[in-house]
Design an enzyme around this catalytic site. Sequence first.
Site, mmCIF file in Angstrom:
data_model
loop_
_atom_site.group_PDB
_atom_site.id
_atom_site.type_symbol
_atom_site.label_atom_id
_atom_site.label_comp_id
_atom_site.label_asym_id
_atom_site.label_seq_id
_atom_site.Cartn_x
_atom_site.Cartn_y
_atom_site.Cartn_z
ATOM 1 N N GLU A 83 0.864 -1.466 -0.133
ATOM 2 C CA GLU A 83 -0.504 0.590 -0.629
ATOM 3 C C GLU A 83 0.508 1.376 0.109
ATOM 4 O O GLU A 83 0.804 2.203 -0.689
ATOM 5 C CB GLU A 83 -0.594 0.375 1.312
ATOM 6 C CG GLU A 83 -2.143 0.644 1.077
ATOM 7 C CD GLU A 83 -3.316 1.242 1.703
ATOM 8 O OE1 GLU A 83 -4.266 -0.111 2.335
ATOM 9 O OE2 GLU A 83 -3.061 1.378 2.650
ATOM 10 N N ARG A 91 -2.864 33.348 -16.404
ATOM 11 C CA ARG A 91 -4.143 34.331 -15.395
ATOM 12 C C ARG A 91 -2.803 35.594 -15.881
ATOM 13 O O ARG A 91 -2.079 35.112 -15.246
ATOM 14 C CB ARG A 91 -3.327 33.694 -14.127
ATOM 15 C CG ARG A 91 -4.583 34.115 -13.227
ATOM 16 C CD ARG A 91 -5.800 34.874 -13.437
ATOM 17 N NE ARG A 91 -6.698 36.024 -11.894
ATOM 18 C CZ ARG A 91 -7.298 36.640 -11.848
ATOM 19 N NH1 ARG A 91 -8.373 36.228 -13.209
ATOM 20 N NH2 ARG A 91 -7.823 37.205 -11.650
ATOM 21 N N GLN A 145 8.263 35.745 -10.683
ATOM 22 C CA GLN A 145 9.342 34.901 -9.075
ATOM 23 C C GLN A 145 8.954 33.914 -8.043
ATOM 24 O O GLN A 145 8.985 33.079 -8.115
ATOM 25 C CB GLN A 145 11.044 35.606 -9.106
ATOM 26 C CG GLN A 145 11.748 34.306 -8.715
ATOM 27 C CD GLN A 145 13.401 34.622 -9.132
ATOM 28 O OE1 GLN A 145 13.637 35.312 -7.578
ATOM 29 N NE2 GLN A 145 14.173 34.619 -9.976
#
Length: 379
Positions: free
Chosen positions: A242, A268, A279
């Site tokens: 798992e 955007r 940055q």
Amino acid sequence: MDFSWTSEQLELYDRALDFARANLSDDPKRTEGKFPRTLWQRCGEFGFLGLPVPERHGGLGLDTLTTARVMEALGRGCVDTGLVFSAGAHLFACVMPILEAGDDRQKTQYLPRLCSGEWVGANAISEPEAGSDVFALKTRAVRDGDSYVLDGGKSYVTNGPDADVFLVYAVTHPTSGYLGLSAFLIEKKTPGLSVGRPFEKMGLSTSPIAPIYLEGCRVPASAMLGAEGQGAPLFKRSMQWERACLFAAYVGVMERVLEQTVDFARQRKQFKRAIGKNQAISHRLADMKLRLESSRLLLYRACWLMDRGQEASMEVSLAKLAISEAAVQCGLDTLQIHGGMGYVTETGIERVLRDAIPSTIFSGTSEIQRDIIASNLGL
Ligand SMILES: Cc1cc2nc3c(=O)[nH]c(=O)nc-3n(C[C@H](O)[C@H](O)[C@H](O)COP(=O)(O)OP(=O)(O)OC[C@H]3O[C@@H](n4cnc5c(N)ncnc54)[C@H](O)[C@@H]3O)c2cc1C
């Protein structure tokens, strides 16, 4: 060191990704709170529910590394991380123990149904007073002639409300510690087994979770999986599966989210330029990429060791820890970069964070992974 995939692995990854995108990406909000049986069956049709299981038992017969790579495709292609989590819990904590410890009858009876998606499997070990400390289990299984009688309660059982078969861990020898636990396969209609009210939770909304109760639950001795006293090694091995292969799906999730977030940062515009030109944003994306790739390499190395039958407990814990903590940070980063859009539920961005948070808890918490790593360092 060879970092390349074979053409078969590449082809399988592409097919798994295409399948998950085309067939498993129903909006999880539509099925909120309900187990998606139709999607589950589609997972079975592709083979996601039996990736490492040999073909004769209904699986695809993949090695560990390829299993992880296909789980990655599933996590990347399917936006319903609850479904992916349910599939991983079913496969690695229920199906694999049956494959690795089951007798011929158990394999024939359960594996084809569990791999095809006809049945749902669950793993039940945690108890109200035994979470990280699984040796504090109170559920007892007492031998009575040709049967065992189980009494106790399990706290968080993924798939519990919809499971057809439960892999239940119980104490058979209270004074034997590690060798005092045994595992049992108990079908849902068995008298004395009942499922409690499902919990509401913050994420993984399509993956139901509930307590289960065992009250004078009598099962034939043949329901035991593996030998008496072998429950703990069986559970440990299932956690190794798992922690490696289920968490591969979160690598895929991070890849999808990074792609989506980079696109958003390019499109955007604020202050007349793309926000990604700042940055503060581009470095956050670079750090997301760093966490994605470094956790992915830890995962591949852990799987590579598992495929060679080598000791891998530290490498598996390193991978689980890195992936789960990267996934939570990825959720925070994408939300921050999307601004207000990230916070409203209809965009599905905040769900990435809600679905990532439990990954530092289930399959052994981050603290427990650090304990395993520290003990491998000799501490
Ligand atoms: C979404 C989800 C699905 C799950 N599915 C299943 C399932 O299918 N089957 C199942 O059996 N269980 C399942 N669990 C339960 C899960 O395995 C447990 O929640 C987990 O093992 C932690 O146990 P606990 O919740 O009792 O926390 P606790 O063990 O009580 O831990 C509480 C806090 O204490 C810390 N802690 C505990 N011990 C130590 C220590 N020695 N050193 C430092 N810190 C420590 C933990 O890291 C944690 O931060 C699931 C849980 C979640 C959230």
